[in-house]
Write an enzyme that holds these catalytic residues in place. Structure first.
Site, PDB file in Angstrom:
ATOM      1  N   CYS A 193      -1.295   0.696   7.435  1.00  0.00           N
ATOM      2  CA  CYS A 193      -2.740   0.436   7.577  1.00  0.00           C
ATOM      3  C   CYS A 193      -3.188  -0.786   6.768  1.00  0.00           C
ATOM      4  O   CYS A 193      -3.438  -1.852   7.327  1.00  0.00           O
ATOM      5  CB  CYS A 193      -3.558   1.659   7.154  1.00  0.00           C
ATOM      6  SG  CYS A 193      -3.255   3.126   8.166  1.00  0.00           S
ATOM      7  N   CYS A 217       0.867  -1.192   0.000  1.00  0.00           N
ATOM      8  CA  CYS A 217       0.000   0.000   0.000  1.00  0.00           C
ATOM      9  C   CYS A 217       0.894   1.230   0.000  1.00  0.00           C
ATOM     10  O   CYS A 217       2.061   1.151  -0.391  1.00  0.00           O
ATOM     11  CB  CYS A 217      -0.963  -0.028   1.191  1.00  0.00           C
ATOM     12  SG  CYS A 217      -0.172  -0.024   2.811  1.00  0.00           S
TER      13      CYS A 217
HETATM   14  P1  4NP Z   1      -1.710   2.758   4.159  1.00  0.00           P
HETATM   15  O1  4NP Z   1      -2.354   4.080   4.772  1.00  0.00           O
HETATM   16  O2  4NP Z   1      -1.168   3.131   2.797  1.00  0.00           O
HETATM   17  O3  4NP Z   1      -2.861   1.847   4.085  1.00  0.00           O
HETATM   18  O4  4NP Z   1      -0.628   2.327   5.118  1.00  0.00           O
HETATM   19  C1  4NP Z   1      -1.707   5.322   4.794  1.00  0.00           C
HETATM   20  C2  4NP Z   1      -0.768   5.569   5.749  1.00  0.00           C
HETATM   21  C3  4NP Z   1      -0.167   6.823   5.817  1.00  0.00           C
HETATM   22  C4  4NP Z   1      -0.518   7.792   4.904  1.00  0.00           C
HETATM   23  C5  4NP Z   1      -1.463   7.525   3.933  1.00  0.00           C
HETATM   24  C6  4NP Z   1      -2.051   6.280   3.873  1.00  0.00           C
HETATM   25  N1  4NP Z   1       0.078   9.066   4.980  1.00  0.00           N
HETATM   26  O5  4NP Z   1      -0.332   9.944   4.220  1.00  0.00           O
HETATM   27  O6  4NP Z   1       0.972   9.270   5.811  1.00  0.00           O
END
Ligand code: 4NP
Length: 155
Positions: A16, A11
Site C-alpha cells: 500500500c 512500510c
Molecule cells: P502497507 O499496508 O504496510 O502500507 O503495505 C498494509 C498491508 C498489509 C497489512 C497491513 C498494512 N496486513 O496486515 O496484511
C-alpha cells in the site's frame, strides 16, 4: 554523497504505502531530471511476491503512474549498505528497521515525513483496513514527501 542517491521506502506490507511512495517519487524525480534509484520493501513477509493492493494500484494510476508491475519484498540485510537512504512510512516501521539494522549499516535511516517541512515526526497512516479515502490521503502524503525529497536531493 558519492554517486546518485538510492532510496528505499519501507512500510509494513509493501503493498500500500511504500509502493505509492515509490510511484510518487519516481514521477516527481523524473520530472525534475533527478538521477536517483528508487525501491520499496516491507518489514513483514505476508505479501512477498504479490502486486500492490488493487486500491493502491488504482490510486497511482489515477495520478498517472502504473504500479501493476511491482512485487512486494521484505527488507533484507543487504539493503542497509546497498541503499543510501531508508525511509520508514510510520514509527513502527522505523523501529523495526532500526532493530534489524546490521552493524555495518551505511544507509541513512529516517521517518519519511521528517523530510517534509511542518510534518516532521508524523506517520503516513496505514490505509489497509480503511476505505478508499485513506488511499487518497496516502497519495497526498507521499506526494508531499516526493516533492520535498526531490528538492532535498537536487540542492
Ligand atoms: P502497507 O499496508 O504496510 O502500507 O503495505 C498494509 C498491508 C498489509 C497489512 C497491513 C498494512 N496486513 O496486515 O496484511
Amino acid at each position: 554523497m558519492n554517486g546518485a542517491p538510492a532510496v528505499l521506502f519501507v512500510c509494513l506490507g509493501n503493498i500500500c504505502r511504500s509502493p505509492l511512495a515509490e510511484a510518487a517519487f519516481r514521477q516527481t524525480s523524473q520530472a525534475a531530471g533527478l538521477k536517483v534509484a528508487i525501491d520499496s520493501a516491507g518489514t513483514g513477509n505476508w505479501h512477498v511476491g504479490k502486486p500492490p493492493d488493487p486500491r493502491a494500484q488504482a490510486t497511482a494510476l489515477h495520478y498517472g503512474v502504473d504500479i501493476s508491475n511491482l512485487r512486494a519484498r521484505q527488507i533484507e540485510q543487504a539493503d542497509y549498505t546497498r541503499l543510501s537512504h531508508i525511509m520508514a512510512l510510520d514509527h513502527e516501521n522505523l523501529a523495526d528497521i532500526e532493530a534489524a539494522a546490521p552493524r555495518d549499516t551505511t544507509a541513512h535511516i529516517a521517518l519519511l515525513l521528517d523530510y517534509v517541512p511542518g510534518r516532521e515526526g508524523q506517520a503516513v497512516r496505514d490505509p489497509y483496513f480503511g476505505g478508499d479515502g485513506l488511499f487518497e490521503e496516502t497519495w497526498t502524503d507521499v506526494s508531499l514527501a516526493a516533492s520535498a525529497l526531490t528538492e532535498y536531493f537536487c540542492r
